[in-house]
Design a protein around this motif. Structure first.
Motif, short mmCIF file in Angstrom:
data_model
loop_
_atom_site.label_atom_id
_atom_site.label_comp_id
_atom_site.label_asym_id
_atom_site.label_seq_id
_atom_site.Cartn_x
_atom_site.Cartn_y
_atom_site.Cartn_z
N THR A 1 -17.72 5.80 8.03
CA THR A 1 -18.08 4.48 7.49
C THR A 1 -16.98 3.48 7.82
N LYS A 2 -17.31 2.21 7.65
CA LYS A 2 -16.30 1.17 7.89
C LYS A 2 -15.15 1.30 6.90
N GLY A 3 -15.46 1.68 5.68
CA GLY A 3 -14.41 1.86 4.69
C GLY A 3 -13.43 2.95 5.09
N GLN A 4 -13.95 4.06 5.58
CA GLN A 4 -13.07 5.14 6.04
C GLN A 4 -12.28 4.72 7.27
N ALA B 1 -11.33 1.69 7.96
CA ALA B 1 -10.33 0.69 7.54
C ALA B 1 -9.08 1.36 6.99
N ASP B 2 -9.19 2.62 6.56
CA ASP B 2 -8.04 3.31 6.00
C ASP B 2 -7.15 3.92 7.07
N ALA C 1 -15.61 -1.95 14.84
CA ALA C 1 -16.05 -0.85 13.96
C ALA C 1 -17.33 -0.19 14.44
N PRO D 1 -13.81 9.14 10.91
CA PRO D 1 -14.42 8.30 9.88
C PRO D 1 -15.91 8.09 10.16
N PRO E 1 -8.44 -5.94 9.26
CA PRO E 1 -9.73 -6.63 9.10
C PRO E 1 -10.29 -7.19 10.40
N LEU F 1 -11.40 -4.32 12.57
CA LEU F 1 -12.53 -3.65 11.94
C LEU F 1 -13.82 -4.41 12.24
N GLU F 2 -13.75 -5.73 12.10
CA GLU F 2 -14.94 -6.56 12.36
C GLU F 2 -15.33 -6.49 13.84
N ARG G 1 0.83 -1.20 0.00
CA ARG G 1 0.00 0.00 0.00
C ARG G 1 0.87 1.25 0.00
#
Length: 660
Positions: free
Chosen positions: A631-634, A636-637, A650, A629, A643, A646-647, A579
């Motif tokens: 959202t979960k996507g934000q 996760a960054d 989050a 953040p 992961p 996050l699970e 990344r």
């Protein structure tokens, strides 16, 4: 030679002839044994018959009349090793050789010479440092007040073994970059206070014994002359672990002579934290240019497959090159396996122990070796649950400082108290601090143990409800973590404790970066010494060797696995190394959102029974507070959110952020 009586029991031990002494030795060992005059350096690889070689060399010195037994001093690092050396010499018909540890030899010499040459009684020996350290440690501010006394005593020994008095301690920290277990000024206060109290009590500790012996021989030449007239030759075992103070005493014994035989393996130098240094062994040929150097490389312990792994790692160890040659027949190939998570890794190890025991391998010939004592607890619990007998060589869960203190207080707790409330109150009183990220091994273990007990208390209350009790909880823990009363079963121990031992099967789990090599938040262990620890672990195995690590997006496999060729040197596709780097975030550490996130983390860590940094580190919370953040996507960054976390977290984290 005539038979000689072996003691009061009236048994007779036959003195073995010079040829008989050499008969069982291989060519390398025979060369070492027949070089009866020093200087001699025996570079003894793992499993090459080091003790046999030095025992037969001493016996050969006596048999050939190079030295009489009372003229020989053999120095070992443990009383057990000294006793073994004396027993082996007795079987060869040799009696009267002095075999002692450095400290026992120094005490014997001081007791003999002090009254005559100093004119007073030798001060009384202090058995343990803890009583003098305790009140000094209790006066420290939290969380340092709860630092295990053994860590503080170990730091004092680190300094004294290097001949560093309190007056030079802080300067030496700056010069060497050494990290004490507590802030330097506090550690200096403890060290200085300890020395003052010891002087007022007219006591000496074990390091003082060596120092006083050095000073006696320097300041009282007659005492040195008497010693050197009595002792003519010296053998020093485990010479790679000699520290500065011990080396200085050895030089006083020699007094410029060179009849000394040093025995060791620089590949197995794993005690530098005590002041030991391989440099004494590595520089021996430079100090004695005429020295005879003998390499023992014929290995009698391990299968060719295990030695192939050890030799591959040895190319990275530096020092004196030694390649172990097998004498045993082929065995199974070592197993190297990445497991999905820590729980699966523990299950794999337990399953393999059951399989090996079923195949006829004695349980006590199986060893699970780990980096710090805190790692024993999941194996204790899993083995007990599986009905597999086990034993912990020092540091079993309920005997470690944290659980021992909790259990003692629980037994005095008021009847009717909630188990969880009682455990929370006790662990708080013992300095449980989920927000701290300790550096010292013992404190990491203690904090992890206190967190585990809180989790176990919550689990017990959930299972038993109103029918539970403190007494029932204590009884359940005692049963859950019981050790085999016979002292038999699978052996659980640290790398340091494993040195000098051997097993049919060895498991080396948790081969992760930051675990081996070990690193904390503020400091990192010397990677060269950590690699030597790994080498020691590998070379304990006779037939079966298991290398394993749990897969985790936040923990890379140990770099030593790459050096063995077990894993690729290139990062896996899609790993975090692929990344682009994230911008560095410098969020304020005292903002309201950051404070709310810390409060949430504290509650979640308490509920999970883990230190707070296991949930999220401060830097991760700071970045969440900065990015907010939605959202979960934000989320996760954010650096530090993978992961699994996050699970797990989050929804709760996003709810905290949404309150702004």
């Amino acid at each position: 030679m005539r038979p000689v009586a072996s003691g009061a029991a009236g048994r007779v031990a036959r003195v073995v002839s010079a040829d008989g002494i050499l008969a069982p030795l291989n060519d390398e060992q025979r060369r070492a044994a027949t070089t009866v005059r020093g200087p001699v350096a025996i570079l003894a690889g793992a499993g090459t018959g080091k003790t046999t070689t030095i025992t037969h060399r001493i016996a050969y010195q006596v048999a050939t009349h190079a030295f009489a037994p009372p003229q020989i001093l053999a120095v070992t690092f443990t009383e057990k090793a000294a006793g073994e050396l004396r027993a082996r010499l007795a079987r060869l018909g040799v009696a009267g050789v002095e075999a002692r540890t450095f400290h026992a030899a120094a005490l014997s010499q001081l007791s003999r010479a002090w009254p005559t040459h100093v004119g007073s009684s030798l001060p009384e020996i202090l058995d343990h440092k803890a009583p003098l350290i305790a009140s000094l440690a209790n006066a420290l501010p939290p969380p340092h007040r709860f630092m295990p006394r053994g860590e503080l005593a170990g730091e004092i020994e680190w300094a004294k073994n290097r001949l560093i008095p309190p007056s030079r301690y802080l300067d030496e920290l700056t010069r060497t970059g050494h990290e004490p277990p507590i802030p330097a000024e506090m550690m200096h206060h403890v060290y200085d206070g300890y020395e003052r109290r010891k002087t007022r009590a007219e006591r000496i500790d074990f390091e003082d014994m060596l120092r006083l012996a050095v000073e006696l021989f320097d300041e009282r030449p007659a005492a040195a002359d008497e010693l050197r007239a009595r002792l003519h030759t010296f053998t020093v075992d485990e010479y790679q672990d000699v520290n500065t103070l011990q080396q200085q005493l050895l030089l006083r014994w020699l007094g410029g002579r060179d009849d000394v035989c040093v025995v060791g393996d620089d590949y197995q130098t794993i005690y530098t934290f005590t002041g030991a240094s391989p440099e004494h062994l590595l520089s021996f040929p430079e100090r004695y240019p005429d020295a005879t150097v003998v390499r023992l490389e014929t290995n009698y312990r391990s299968s060719p497959q295990i030695l192939a792994v050890a030799n591959r790692l040895a190319t990275k160890l530096g020092g004196f090159r030694k390649e172990l040659r097998p004498t045993r027949s082929d065995g199974p190939n070592p197993t190297a396996r990445g497991l999905p998570d820590p729980e699966k890794e523990v299950a794999f190890v337990v399953s393999e122990t059951q399989r090996l025991i079923g195949d006829g391998v004695p349980a006590e010939s199986l060893a699970v070796i780990y980096r710090i004592n805190a790692r024993s607890e999941p194996y204790e619990e899993a083995l007990a649950a599986a009905g597999v007998p086990y034993q912990v060589r020092d540091g079993s869960f309920l005997r470690r400082p944290g659980p021992r203190g909790v259990m003692a207080r629980l037994r005095r707790a008021a009847a009717g108290a909630s188990v969880r409330d009682a455990v929370v109150a006790i662990t708080d009183a013992l300095g449980y601090s989920p927000d701290t990220e300790p550096d010292a091994d013992e404190e990491i273990t203690r904090q992890a143990d206190l967190a585990r007990l809180r989790s176990l208390a919550t689990e017990y209350d959930t299972a038993h409800g109103d029918g539970g009790s403190v007494e029932g909880f204590v009884a359940e823990l005692t049963e859950r973590f019981h050790t085999e009363k016979s002292g038999r079963g699978v052996q659980l121990l640290t790398y340091h404790r494993a040195k000098g031992l051997e097993f049919d099967a060895v498991f080396l789990p948790r081969l992760l970066d930051r675990e081996l090599p070990f690193r904390s938040q503020r400091s990192a262990a010397d990677p060269d010494e950590e690699r030597r620890l790994f080498y020691v672990g590998i070379t304990r195995a006779r037939t079966h060797l298991y290398l394993s690590w749990p897969r985790d997006p936040k923990a890379s496999p140990s770099p030593f696995l790459r050096e063995l060729g077990v894993i690729s040197a290139e990062p896996a596709r899609g790993s975090r190394n692929d990344r682009p780097p994230r911008p560095k975030v410098t969020a304020p550490s005292n903002g309201p959102l950051f404070d709310r996130l810390k409060a949430w983390r504290r509650e979640r860590a308490s509920a999970d029974g883990v230190p707070a940094y296991v949930v999220f580190k401060d830097a991760t919370l700071a970045e969440i507070a900065e990015r907010k953040p939605a959202t979960k996507g934000q989320l996760a960054d954010v650096s530090g959110v993978g992961p699994a976390k996050l699970e797990r977290y989050a929804d709760e984290v996003l709810a905290v952020v949404a309150t702004t």
